[in-house]
Design a protein around this motif. Structure first.
Motif, PDB file in Angstrom:
ATOM      1  N   ASN A   1       7.246   7.825  -6.858  1.00 28.69           N
ATOM      2  CA  ASN A   1       5.802   8.036  -6.681  1.00 28.69           C
ATOM      3  C   ASN A   1       5.070   6.708  -6.590  1.00 28.69           C
ATOM      4  N   GLU A   2       5.450   5.787  -7.447  1.00 24.43           N
ATOM      5  CA  GLU A   2       4.751   4.498  -7.480  1.00 24.43           C
ATOM      6  C   GLU A   2       4.980   3.694  -6.205  1.00 24.43           C
ATOM      7  N   VAL A   3       6.234   3.607  -5.768  1.00 23.33           N
ATOM      8  CA  VAL A   3       6.505   2.766  -4.583  1.00 23.33           C
ATOM      9  C   VAL A   3       5.901   3.395  -3.320  1.00 23.33           C
ATOM     10  N   ARG A   4       5.831   4.711  -3.289  1.00 24.78           N
ATOM     11  CA  ARG A   4       5.210   5.360  -2.120  1.00 24.78           C
ATOM     12  C   ARG A   4       3.733   5.010  -2.056  1.00 24.78           C
ATOM     13  N   ALA A   5       3.084   5.015  -3.224  1.00 27.99           N
ATOM     14  CA  ALA A   5       1.649   4.693  -3.262  1.00 27.99           C
ATOM     15  C   ALA A   5       1.435   3.249  -2.809  1.00 27.99           C
ATOM     16  N   ILE A   6       2.299   2.367  -3.253  1.00 28.03           N
ATOM     17  CA  ILE A   6       2.164   0.945  -2.865  1.00 28.03           C
ATOM     18  C   ILE A   6       2.424   0.797  -1.368  1.00 28.03           C
ATOM     19  N   HIS A   7       3.437   1.469  -0.889  1.00 27.57           N
ATOM     20  CA  HIS A   7       3.762   1.357   0.540  1.00 27.57           C
ATOM     21  C   HIS A   7       2.599   1.832   1.409  1.00 27.57           C
ATOM     22  N   LYS A   8       1.913   2.856   0.958  1.00 27.19           N
ATOM     23  CA  LYS A   8       0.781   3.381   1.720  1.00 27.19           C
ATOM     24  C   LYS A   8      -0.315   2.317   1.857  1.00 27.19           C
ATOM     25  N   VAL A   9      -0.576   1.645   0.760  1.00 26.24           N
ATOM     26  CA  VAL A   9      -1.605   0.589   0.781  1.00 26.24           C
ATOM     27  C   VAL A   9      -1.182  -0.535   1.728  1.00 26.24           C
ATOM     28  N   ILE A  10       0.076  -0.927   1.631  1.00 25.37           N
ATOM     29  CA  ILE A  10       0.589  -2.033   2.463  1.00 25.37           C
ATOM     30  C   ILE A  10       0.555  -1.642   3.940  1.00 25.37           C
ATOM     31  N   ALA A  11       0.940  -0.404   4.234  1.00 22.61           N
ATOM     32  CA  ALA A  11       0.961   0.042   5.633  1.00 22.61           C
ATOM     33  C   ALA A  11      -0.456   0.038   6.192  1.00 22.61           C
ATOM     34  N   GLN A  12      -1.427   0.504   5.390  1.00 18.72           N
ATOM     35  CA  GLN A  12      -2.830   0.512   5.850  1.00 18.72           C
ATOM     36  C   GLN A  12      -3.338  -0.913   6.034  1.00 18.72           C
ATOM     37  N   ALA A  13      -2.996  -1.778   5.093  1.00 17.33           N
ATOM     38  CA  ALA A  13      -3.428  -3.183   5.187  1.00 17.33           C
ATOM     39  C   ALA A  13      -2.832  -3.818   6.436  1.00 17.33           C
ATOM     40  N   GLY A  14      -1.578  -3.454   6.746  1.00 13.99           N
ATOM     41  CA  GLY A  14      -0.910  -3.996   7.934  1.00 13.99           C
ATOM     42  C   GLY A  14      -1.657  -3.625   9.198  1.00 13.99           C
ATOM     43  N   VAL A  15      -2.083  -2.361   9.268  1.00 12.93           N
ATOM     44  CA  VAL A  15      -2.816  -1.895  10.450  1.00 12.93           C
ATOM     45  C   VAL A  15      -4.137  -2.643  10.544  1.00 12.93           C
ATOM     46  N   LYS A  16      -4.826  -2.785   9.401  1.00 15.81           N
ATOM     47  CA  LYS A  16      -6.126  -3.451   9.374  1.00 15.81           C
ATOM     48  C   LYS A  16      -5.970  -4.917   9.793  1.00 15.81           C
ATOM     49  N   PHE A  17      -4.911  -5.526   9.244  1.00 16.92           N
ATOM     50  CA  PHE A  17      -4.687  -6.948   9.558  1.00 16.92           C
ATOM     51  C   PHE A  17      -4.416  -7.117  11.051  1.00 16.92           C
ATOM     52  N   ALA A  18      -3.589  -6.227  11.602  1.00 19.12           N
ATOM     53  CA  ALA A  18      -3.266  -6.332  13.030  1.00 19.12           C
ATOM     54  C   ALA A  18      -4.537  -6.219  13.861  1.00 19.12           C
ATOM     55  N   LYS A  19      -5.452  -5.324  13.441  1.00 19.86           N
ATOM     56  CA  LYS A  19      -6.715  -5.140  14.181  1.00 19.86           C
ATOM     57  C   LYS A  19      -7.556  -6.399  14.094  1.00 19.86           C
TER      58      LYS A  19
END
Ligand code: PEP
Ligand code: MN
Length: 345
Positions: A324-342
């Protein structure tokens, strides 16, 4: 040497270049990409004359590769490699979770863990049938019997099975029962094993040697790729240092370092990387945060009774909480990745 085709190059032009490479006695490794195909050339003892290729139809440029690794490098393939493990993917932006006991001990033991792994939504089950043990007097795995249990786990739970091959003959067996061949830390520079895995139809999980540099690790992957198997996942599992508070020192900096130079997915083994169960969840969280494509952990109904690596093994409850914990962290990182790419694009 690397030959970059134009974006409009046809399959016929690509085949033409491959034929020229082969007629010179070299091996061609065409890597189709989103924007263009690049063709790696291996088997050349020295530098190849660029003039052989520059003027062939469809060729944009022919370049000498100065880095020691060729096929593993981003120069060859700017897009990330997605590895297909029996239909489940690693490196596609999701967080792959590979979980299971250190060793397969019995059908009951394997099934009890597989049930929890399946329930957690993880797609990959690990478990050794051939164990590389430091001492010859400790449990070395059930051998083919263990592989049969793994094949039953695959059948019953729909999980993809990852298991270690110790030598060329065990690759033959692993191919019969599993979805992915693991090459362990101690075997990272077993070059005949690497070449054999390079001729396999199964993808390869290549663990980092416990004292290997990044370059040595990528060159080990290069051995597999040079034989024609491009489906490799790298696994950081800790290196030997002076530190005594953990079994190994998990080198988290290796994740961004690998991603900077290679297109191959890279995962973090938080179990062998720490050797202490209380460190596994914190370091698994860190692995997700640092951008790993996946995590490997060990799980057992009763870690204190495990026949190997109990000290670094999670209980069922600890495992479920960790997921549960790593999934929550991965979600944040994936969203940040998209934002950063933009923002940067
Ligand atoms: C394992 O994953 O079971 C194992 C033996 O790991 P390593 O090769 O990283 O020590
Ligand atoms: Mn283990």
């Amino acid at each position: 040497m690397l030959i970059v085709m134009t974006a409009r190059a046809t399959q016929r032009e690509i085949d033409g270049v491959v034929r020229v490479i082969e007629s010179l006695g070299f091996r061609a490794h065409p890597m189709p990409g989103v924007t263009r195909t690049a063709i790696g050339v291996t088997g050349n003892p020295g530098t190849v004359d660029i003039g052989h290729f520059e003027n062939l139809p469809g060729v944009a440029e022919a370049v000498h590769v100065t880095k020691p690794y060729k096929l593993t490098a981003l120069d060859l393939r700017p897009e990330r490699t997605i590895v297909d493990v029996g239909g489940a993917r690693i490196g596609d932006g999701s967080l792959a979770i590979i979980a299971g006991p250190c060793a397969i001990e019995s059908r009951e033991q394997a099934f009890s863990v597989a049930e929890i792994v399946q329930r957690s939504g993880a797609k990959f089950f690990r478990g050794g049938a051939f164990k590389p043990r430091t001492s010859p007097y400790t449990f070395a795995g059930l051998g083919e019997e263990g592989l049969k249990i793994l094949a039953d786990v695959r059948q019953k739970f729909g999980l993809k099975v990852v298991t270690e091959a110790l030598d060329e003959s065990t690759v033959d067996l692993v191919e019969r029962y599993a979805d992915m061949i693991q090459i362990g830390s101690r075997n990272m520079q077993n070059f005949t094993l690497l070449r054999r895995a390079g001729r396999s139809r199964l993808p390869v999980l290549l663990k980092r040697g416990m004292a290997a540099t990044l370059e040595e690790w990528l060159l080990a992957a290069e051995y597999v790729m040079a034989e024609g198997n491009y489906q490799i996942v790298l696994c950081e599992r800790g290196v030997r240092t002076f530190a005594q508070h953990a079994r190994n020192t998990l080198d988290l900096a290796a994740i961004p370092a690998v991603r900077r130079i290679s297109h191959l997915p890279v995962i973090v083994d938080a179990a062998h990387g720490t050797g202490r169960s209380y460190m596994v969840t914190p370091l698994a969280r860190a692995g997700a945060a640092v951008g790993a494509d996946g995590l490997m952990v060990e799980v057992h109904a009763q870690p204190e009774q495990a026949l190997s690596d109990g000290a670094q093994t999670l209980t069922f409850d600890e495992y479920e909480q960790m997921v549960n914990e790593v999934r929550a962290i991965h979600k944040v990182i994936a969203q940040a990745g998209v934002k950063f790419a933009k923002n940067s694009g």
